[in-house]
Scaffold this motif. Structure first.
Motif, PDB file in Angstrom:
ATOM      1  N   GLY A  34      10.107 -15.949  17.547  1.00  0.00           N
ATOM      2  CA  GLY A  34       8.922 -15.152  17.807  1.00  0.00           C
ATOM      3  C   GLY A  34       8.795 -14.617  19.220  1.00  0.00           C
ATOM      4  O   GLY A  34       7.717 -14.193  19.628  1.00  0.00           O
ATOM      5  N   LYS A  35       9.886 -14.626  19.980  1.00  0.00           N
ATOM      6  CA  LYS A  35       9.832 -14.126  21.361  1.00  0.00           C
ATOM      7  C   LYS A  35       9.381 -12.668  21.397  1.00  0.00           C
ATOM      8  O   LYS A  35       8.472 -12.307  22.152  1.00  0.00           O
ATOM      9  N   SER A  36       9.999 -11.836  20.587  1.00  0.00           N
ATOM     10  CA  SER A  36       9.658 -10.413  20.568  1.00  0.00           C
ATOM     11  C   SER A  36       8.315 -10.156  19.886  1.00  0.00           C
ATOM     12  O   SER A  36       7.669  -9.149  20.148  1.00  0.00           O
ATOM     13  N   THR A  37       7.885 -11.061  19.030  1.00  0.00           N
ATOM     14  CA  THR A  37       6.563 -10.949  18.409  1.00  0.00           C
ATOM     15  C   THR A  37       5.478 -11.252  19.430  1.00  0.00           C
ATOM     16  O   THR A  37       4.412 -10.629  19.446  1.00  0.00           O
ATOM     17  N   LEU A  38       5.752 -12.198  20.298  1.00  0.00           N
ATOM     18  CA  LEU A  38       4.796 -12.587  21.325  1.00  0.00           C
ATOM     19  C   LEU A  38       4.668 -11.521  22.412  1.00  0.00           C
ATOM     20  O   LEU A  38       3.581 -11.323  22.961  1.00  0.00           O
ATOM     21  N   ALA A  39       5.745 -10.819  22.723  1.00  0.00           N
ATOM     22  CA  ALA A  39       5.733  -9.858  23.836  1.00  0.00           C
ATOM     23  C   ALA A  39       4.621  -8.812  23.724  1.00  0.00           C
ATOM     24  O   ALA A  39       3.855  -8.637  24.679  1.00  0.00           O
ATOM     25  N   PRO A  40       4.451  -8.088  22.602  1.00  0.00           N
ATOM     26  CA  PRO A  40       3.369  -7.108  22.565  1.00  0.00           C
ATOM     27  C   PRO A  40       1.982  -7.736  22.645  1.00  0.00           C
ATOM     28  O   PRO A  40       1.051  -7.133  23.168  1.00  0.00           O
ATOM     29  N   ARG A  41       1.848  -8.959  22.161  1.00  0.00           N
ATOM     30  CA  ARG A  41       0.571  -9.652  22.306  1.00  0.00           C
ATOM     31  C   ARG A  41       0.275  -9.919  23.784  1.00  0.00           C
ATOM     32  O   ARG A  41      -0.862  -9.822  24.223  1.00  0.00           O
ATOM     33  N   CYS A  42       1.310 -10.248  24.545  1.00  0.00           N
ATOM     34  CA  CYS A  42       1.139 -10.450  25.988  1.00  0.00           C
ATOM     35  C   CYS A  42       0.807  -9.131  26.683  1.00  0.00           C
ATOM     36  O   CYS A  42      -0.007  -9.103  27.611  1.00  0.00           O
ATOM     37  N   LEU A  43       1.415  -8.036  26.231  1.00  0.00           N
ATOM     38  CA  LEU A  43       1.121  -6.727  26.829  1.00  0.00           C
ATOM     39  C   LEU A  43      -0.356  -6.409  26.658  1.00  0.00           C
ATOM     40  O   LEU A  43      -0.997  -5.881  27.571  1.00  0.00           O
ATOM     41  N   GLY A  44      -0.915  -6.734  25.504  1.00  0.00           N
ATOM     42  CA  GLY A  44      -2.327  -6.503  25.253  1.00  0.00           C
ATOM     43  C   GLY A  44      -3.229  -7.395  26.093  1.00  0.00           C
ATOM     44  O   GLY A  44      -4.423  -7.140  26.214  1.00  0.00           O
ATOM     45  N   ALA A  45      -2.660  -8.443  26.694  1.00  0.00           N
ATOM     46  CA  ALA A  45      -3.431  -9.364  27.530  1.00  0.00           C
ATOM     47  C   ALA A  45      -3.174  -9.133  29.022  1.00  0.00           C
ATOM     48  O   ALA A  45      -3.467  -9.997  29.840  1.00  0.00           O
ATOM     49  N   GLY A  46      -2.600  -7.970  29.360  1.00  0.00           N
ATOM     50  CA  GLY A  46      -2.432  -7.633  30.768  1.00  0.00           C
ATOM     51  C   GLY A  46      -1.069  -7.898  31.368  1.00  0.00           C
ATOM     52  O   GLY A  46      -0.860  -7.671  32.561  1.00  0.00           O
ATOM     53  N   PHE A  47      -0.139  -8.383  30.584  1.00  0.00           N
ATOM     54  CA  PHE A  47       1.227  -8.573  31.073  1.00  0.00           C
ATOM     55  C   PHE A  47       1.999  -7.265  30.949  1.00  0.00           C
ATOM     56  O   PHE A  47       1.599  -6.371  30.208  1.00  0.00           O
ATOM     57  N   GLN A  48       3.121  -7.194  31.635  1.00  0.00           N
ATOM     58  CA  GLN A  48       4.045  -6.063  31.516  1.00  0.00           C
ATOM     59  C   GLN A  48       5.361  -6.592  30.965  1.00  0.00           C
ATOM     60  O   GLN A  48       5.778  -7.703  31.301  1.00  0.00           O
ATOM     61  N   LEU A  49       6.008  -5.789  30.140  1.00  0.00           N
ATOM     62  CA  LEU A  49       7.325  -6.163  29.627  1.00  0.00           C
ATOM     63  C   LEU A  49       8.368  -5.893  30.704  1.00  0.00           C
ATOM     64  O   LEU A  49       8.431  -4.792  31.248  1.00  0.00           O
ATOM     65  N   VAL A  50       9.155  -6.910  31.009  1.00  0.00           N
ATOM     66  CA  VAL A  50      10.273  -6.740  31.939  1.00  0.00           C
ATOM     67  C   VAL A  50      11.561  -6.597  31.125  1.00  0.00           C
ATOM     68  O   VAL A  50      12.345  -5.689  31.366  1.00  0.00           O
ATOM     69  N   ALA A  51      11.753  -7.489  30.143  1.00  0.00           N
ATOM     70  CA  ALA A  51      12.967  -7.440  29.331  1.00  0.00           C
ATOM     71  C   ALA A  51      12.722  -8.148  28.005  1.00  0.00           C
ATOM     72  O   ALA A  51      12.007  -9.143  27.952  1.00  0.00           O
ATOM     73  N   ASP A  52      13.330  -7.621  26.955  1.00  0.00           N
ATOM     74  CA  ASP A  52      13.245  -8.257  25.645  1.00  0.00           C
ATOM     75  C   ASP A  52      14.646  -8.458  25.098  1.00  0.00           C
ATOM     76  O   ASP A  52      15.515  -7.603  25.272  1.00  0.00           O
ATOM     77  N   ASP A  53      14.858  -9.570  24.446  1.00  0.00           N
ATOM     78  CA  ASP A  53      16.092  -9.947  23.771  1.00  0.00           C
ATOM     79  C   ASP A  53      17.162 -10.460  24.726  1.00  0.00           C
ATOM     80  O   ASP A  53      17.723 -11.497  24.506  1.00  0.00           O
ATOM     81  N   ARG A  54      17.429  -9.741  25.780  1.00  0.00           N
ATOM     82  CA  ARG A  54      18.396 -10.163  26.790  1.00  0.00           C
ATOM     83  C   ARG A  54      17.754  -9.994  28.165  1.00  0.00           C
ATOM     84  O   ARG A  54      17.187  -8.952  28.465  1.00  0.00           O
TER      85      ARG A  54
END
Length: 148
Positions: A34-54
């Motif tokens: 669920g790493k990639s599932t969690l990422a957009p939820r974090c974006l909605g909470a004020g985080f920024q995506l740095v990297a996904d998968d690798r």
């Protein structure tokens, strides 16, 4: 910043600005956890995506940093759908905390340290269940900053 050498980890890295610095949370877990599932939820909470998968991790100035490999910058894997543009490429971030996704987490865990390339980082173990996981990550990161 001079990069000595980098290693690719199977993980997701999200970050948020705290006290003028980008603070990163490296999310780990087995494939399908669920790493990639969690990422957009974090974006909605004020985080920024740095990297996904690798995540390319490297040491500079005695600190651990992460960034996306160039072909994956700004992309997010959506299981069952494919790869989507999630955000502008995220640059890099210092990694302050490791989050391991688990089936069941302890209610009141003792602080843990995990080493990546010889750098000790605080590790949190959290279950993927519950809509409040991005909030729990924010609270853990804020608590970590108070201890530093």
């Amino acid at each position: 910043m001079s990069e000595v050498s980098s290693t690719a980890l199977h993980a997701t890295l999200v970050a948020r600005w705290i006290e003028g610095r980008r603070r990163g949370v490296l999310i780990r877990g087995p494939s399908g956890a669920g790493k990639s599932t969690l990422a957009p939820r974090c974006l909605g909470a004020g985080f920024q995506l740095v990297a996904d998968d690798r995540v390319l991790v490297f040491i500079s100035g005695g600190r651990l940093y992460g960034k996306a490999p160039p072909p994956l910058a700004g992309l997010l894997e959506v299981r069952g759908v494919g790869v989507a543009c999630a955000a502008p490429p995220g640059g890099l971030s210092e990694i302050d905390m490791v989050l391991d996704l688990v089936d069941v987490a302890e209610r009141l865990p003792e602080p843990e340290i995990v080493e990546i390339h010889g750098i000790g980082l605080t590790r949190q173990r959290l279950p993927l269940d519950g809509a409040d996981l991005p909030l729990r990550i924010s609270v853990a990161l804020a608590a970590l900053q108070r201890r530093l």
